[in-house]
Design a protein around this motif. Structure first.
Motif, PDB file in Angstrom:
ATOM      1  N   LYS A   1       4.348  -4.190   4.346  1.00  0.00           N
ATOM      2  CA  LYS A   1       3.224  -5.403   5.326  1.00  0.00           C
ATOM      3  C   LYS A   1       2.101  -4.891   5.473  1.00  0.00           C
ATOM      4  O   LYS A   1       1.412  -3.323   4.802  1.00  0.00           O
ATOM      5  CB  LYS A   1       4.500  -5.062   6.240  1.00  0.00           C
TER       6      LYS A   1
ATOM      7  N   GLY B   1       1.991  -9.160  17.379  1.00  0.00           N
ATOM      8  CA  GLY B   1       1.719  -7.956  16.340  1.00  0.00           C
ATOM      9  C   GLY B   1       3.603  -8.245  16.253  1.00  0.00           C
ATOM     10  O   GLY B   1       3.773  -6.742  14.891  1.00  0.00           O
TER      11      GLY B   1
ATOM     12  N   ASP C   1       4.976  -6.391  12.115  1.00  0.00           N
ATOM     13  CA  ASP C   1       5.516  -5.257  11.962  1.00  0.00           C
ATOM     14  C   ASP C   1       7.345  -5.324  11.402  1.00  0.00           C
ATOM     15  O   ASP C   1       7.726  -4.078  10.940  1.00  0.00           O
ATOM     16  CB  ASP C   1       4.710  -3.260  12.451  1.00  0.00           C
TER      17      ASP C   1
ATOM     18  N   LYS D   1      -0.902   0.587  19.597  1.00  0.00           N
ATOM     19  CA  LYS D   1      -0.564  -0.669  18.544  1.00  0.00           C
ATOM     20  C   LYS D   1       0.018  -0.230  17.553  1.00  0.00           C
ATOM     21  O   LYS D   1       0.045  -1.395  17.112  1.00  0.00           O
ATOM     22  CB  LYS D   1      -1.827  -1.070  19.284  1.00  0.00           C
TER      23      LYS D   1
HETATM   24 MG    MG Z   1       0.072  -4.859  13.830  1.00  0.00          MG
END
Ligand code: MG
Ligand code: ADP
Ligand code: ASP
Length: 442
Positions: A5, A192, A195, A250
């Protein structure tokens, strides 16, 4: 098989895309590539979803998205072909903005354009680097429920779709962050979320390794933007890394490690601009297990203190309180109780996994049986490590170090991997820096 990723900055410019493509090309086992939108694009799309935009602001945002992508396309060999592919998505984006919708479903379909545009370009950059990857629409595989903005993946459906769309031996490029519900509506997994997508793909295809390529060389002892002395951790356990991501680190979306843990997939976090650096390996059992390995910080916390004298020696107070919160879909993070009062924290950060809407209805309902005090602008600091509940000699030095600060709530004992406390947001970064200096050693 490796699932790799690449985050927004790793595909944000032509040079970044080239570096990432070279990483993919260097190992033929990297056969499922998941990427984010080019860095800044999802933020622009979120800004575009605001209802009060005038046409000048709208054109400015669209212009910045267009410019960012064209700057990459102009450096590719197949510039013309790529322009066409890009403008197909970009026109789709413009058309979508003209729809009246503007509800959560409309927003998810809007946000998806970020990943759609980046993958249209990266598939060509991969090709120019000798990797013949098939462009896979993640929405055909990543099936979710219809909780727009924060959709829950449906594993059984994902497995079925993966069997149909992903063939052994071939290489694929797909989008992180996006999926679709049973009706075919586009959904997203929360900010986000790429992931998390990659980890779900890794679980589904039975990958050996999941690689998270980002802009820092691994999981650090704390956010290196806050503490310049923070350093990368070579090896960390799943339990610790999961706590770190849930408590604000994060570098990984909070849900990322669950699928990898379930499926026994090894995880590596590394920097796409320094690929030779091994970064961090997240493993089931680490060789070294220090009591305090890292510190995380989560901002925008709200503390709710609920007092009810009527509850003295009564049963059912907590049950009643949590029932009200559950009915309003408010998820509670930390809890501390006394005989007649309960203090609990709620995550109100804009990009929180479960952003809390503490509205008048909830407060009114709680007000019927208790006095409620709401405090805001707080931050949660967590010490992350091992066997914290069994290790003596941590509390003393910690609270001595915190002497000058007002600590509003402490949670210790529930998890062997974390000890956390709530402080005023404006002091939080200073506290993290101070604690890092005192408690984290290489
Ligand atoms: Mg991220
Ligand atoms: P990507 O776009 O690749 O997903 P993110 O910006 O989401 O990257 O995550 C990487 C950032 O996370 C780093 O630049 C860093 O500032 C931040 N971060 C916060 N806590 C940590 C930590 N403990 N270790 C490493 N990075 C961290
Ligand atoms: N592009 C999405 C975001 O910015 C997902 C991701 O980057 O992981 O939130």
């Amino acid at each position: 098989m490796i699932v790799s990723k690449f985050g927004g900055t790793s595909v944000g410019t032509f040079d970044a895309m080239q570096r990432s493509a070279k990483i993919v090309a260097s190992d033929p086992d990297r056969r499922l590539i998941v990427i984010s939108a080019t860095s800044g694009t999802t933020n622009d799309l979120v800004a575009l979803s605001a209802s009060q935009l005038d046409s000048t602001q709208r054109e400015e945002l669209l212009g910045s998205i267009e410019k960012r992508h064209l700057a990459i396309i102009e450096q590719c060999k197949e510039e013309e072909k790529l322009r066409d592919a890009f403008y197909t998505e970009f026109s789709g984006l413009r058309e979508h903005l003209d729809f009246v919708g503007r509800d959560k479903r409309w927003k998810d379909a809007l946000y998806a354009f970020g990943e759609l545009m980046s993958t249209r370009i990266f598939v060509e950059v991969l090709r120019e680097n000798g990797v013949d990857a098939k462009w896979l629409d993640a929405r055909n595989v990543m099936k979710t429920d219809s909780t727009f903005g924060n959709a829950e993946p449906i594993l059984a459906s994902i497995k079925k779709k993966a069997d149909k769309h992903i063939q052994v031996g071939k290489t694929y490029l797909t989008q992180g962050f996006i999926g679709s519900d049973v009706f075919g509506n586009t959904t997203t997994l929360g900010r986000g979320g790429s992931d998390f997508s990659a980890s779900l793909f890794a679980e589904t295809v039975g990958a050996d390794t999941l690689e998270i390529w980002t802009d820092v060389a691994g999981v650090f002892t704390t956010d290196p933007r806050i503490v310049p002395d923070a350093f990368p951790i070579n090896e960390i356990t799943f339990d610790e890394a999961a706590e770190l991501s849930v408590f604000g680190g994060k570098v990984l979306h909070p849900a990322t490690l669950k699928p990898a843990m379930r499926a026994g997939v090894n995880v590596r976090v590394a920097s796409s601009s320094d690929p030779e650096n091994p970064g961090t390996y997240i493993v089931k059992d680490a060789e070294k297990k220090p009591p305090i390995r890292a510190i995380s910080l989560r901002k925008d916390q709200t503390l709710l203190t609920v007092n009810s004298l009527e509850m003295l020696h009564q049963h059912g107070f907590l049950a009643h309180l949590f029932k009200v919160l559950a009915e309003h879909k408010i998820s509670v993070d930390l809890v501390s109780t006394s005989e007649v009062s309960v203090a609990l924290t709620l995550d109100t950060a804009v990009n929180a996994a479960n952003k809390v809407e503490l509205n008048e209805d909830v407060l009114e309902e709680l007000g019927r049986f208790a006095e409620v005090i709401v405090e805001e602008e707080l931050a949660l600091i967590a010490l992350i490590g091992n066997d914290l509940q069994k290790t003596s000699g941590i509390g003393g030095p910690l609270f001595t170090a915190l002497e000058e600060y007002n600590v509003r709530l402490i949670c210790h004992g529930a998890s062997p991997n974390n000890l956390c406390f709530l402080v005023e947001q404006k002091q939080a970064e200073d506290i993290v820096r101070m604690l890092h200096g005192k408690f984290i050693t290489e």
